[in-house]
Design an enzyme around this catalytic site. Structure first.
Site, PDB file in Angstrom:
ATOM      1  N   SER A 136       0.825  -1.206   0.000  1.00  0.00           N
ATOM      2  CA  SER A 136       0.000   0.000   0.000  1.00  0.00           C
ATOM      3  C   SER A 136       0.860   1.258   0.000  1.00  0.00           C
ATOM      4  O   SER A 136       0.499   2.264  -0.626  1.00  0.00           O
ATOM      5  CB  SER A 136      -0.978   0.007   1.179  1.00  0.00           C
ATOM      6  N   GLU A 137       2.027   1.225   0.684  1.00  0.00           N
ATOM      7  CA  GLU A 137       2.966   2.337   0.587  1.00  0.00           C
ATOM      8  C   GLU A 137       4.410   1.868   0.675  1.00  0.00           C
ATOM      9  O   GLU A 137       4.730   0.897   1.377  1.00  0.00           O
ATOM     10  CB  GLU A 137       2.736   3.391   1.688  1.00  0.00           C
ATOM     11  N   THR A 138       5.260   2.586  -0.060  1.00  0.00           N
ATOM     12  CA  THR A 138       6.714   2.480   0.061  1.00  0.00           C
ATOM     13  C   THR A 138       7.226   3.858   0.468  1.00  0.00           C
ATOM     14  O   THR A 138       6.821   4.873  -0.101  1.00  0.00           O
ATOM     15  CB  THR A 138       7.344   2.044  -1.268  1.00  0.00           C
ATOM     16  N   HIS A 155       1.195   4.035   8.683  1.00  0.00           N
ATOM     17  CA  HIS A 155       1.937   2.789   8.900  1.00  0.00           C
ATOM     18  C   HIS A 155       3.344   2.865   8.306  1.00  0.00           C
ATOM     19  O   HIS A 155       4.285   2.314   8.878  1.00  0.00           O
ATOM     20  CB  HIS A 155       1.159   1.586   8.347  1.00  0.00           C
TER      21      HIS A 155
END
Length: 244
Positions: free
Chosen positions: A45-47, A74
């Site tokens: 979902s995110e880097t 997160h």
């Protein structure tokens, strides 16, 4: 030598739960297109990409698989965890991140990490809050993903009263930003914590994200800021191809 990348499961105390984020600590930001390509390749979902500033603070940017995002809980928690675990910042020292959403703080609290984020109003045009009557109903709820893709907001939060000592629960959907369902979303509590604090008449709350992987949060509402605490576990260390 390539670029080191670390995957961390955030808002959980065990591997393969919570929300995985990839973290790259870099000397300077690579090309935006390369960072977006890495995020697409990681398909989380995110880097996050973290750069040390001359003043000792850190710059932080987050990318979903398809777009750079303005705020992410997160992956911020994961970034702080990596800075301490990988020796970039002394264990026990608070860290400050400069981001699109202002300065965000992170400090250790025993086995937990507490984030300092801005509160966000429920009428923020980028998010939408929808409520269900109970945790049991939220757990089995199946949203209309085509409808969510047409929603005004980029991200939709579903929330309900919690069970077993948990004040409230939530699930988060963001198909418009390449995240059909997010497993554990720290930034959701910038909106949900003030809403539930006002409803329940208390500033300290426990929250749970009832996705398949799940996530656990301690939250504290402090005026126009929200303290969001969670745990984190490293699950993977790897090396990316040199961006040059």
């Amino acid at each position: 030598m390539g670029q080191r990348i670390v995957t961390v499961d955030a808002f959980t105390d065990r591997p393969f739960a919570g929300n995985p984020a990839a973290v790259c600590v870099v000397d300077g930001y690579p090309d935006d297109a390369w960072m977006q390509a890495v995020a697409r390749e990681m398909n989380l979902s995110e880097t996050a990409f973290v750069v040390r500033r001359a003043d000792g603070d850190w710059d932080l940017r987050w990318f979903s698989p398809i777009v750079e995002v303005d705020i992410c809980g997160h992956a911020t928690l994961a970034s702080a965890h990596v800075l301490w675990e990988e020796g970039h910042s002394p264990i026990g020292d608070a860290v400050r991140f400069h981001t699109r959403s202002g300065v965000l703080g992170a400090e250790p609290d025993g086995d937990w990490i507490e984030l300092d984020f801005p509160a966000a109003p429920a009428d923020d045009p980028l998010v939408e809050v929808r409520e269900l009557p109970s945790e049991d109903q939220l757990r089995v709820f199946k949203p209309d993903m085509a409808e969510l893709e047409q929603a005004r907001a980029r991200v939709v939060y579903y929330t309900a009263p919690g069970n077993d000592g948990v004040d409230y629960v939530d699930r988060v959907f963001g198909p418009k930003v390449g995240i059909p369902e997010d497993p554990a979303t720290g930034s959701a509590h910038c909106t949900l914590a003030p809403l539930w604090a006002a409803r329940l008449g208390k500033d300290d709350l426990m929250a749970r994200q009832v996705s398949t992987r799940g996530g656990v949060f301690r939250v504290h509402v402090a005026g126009d800021r929200v303290k969001i605490a969670g745990q984190a576990v490293t699950v993977l260390r790897a090396e990316l191809q040199d961006p040059s």
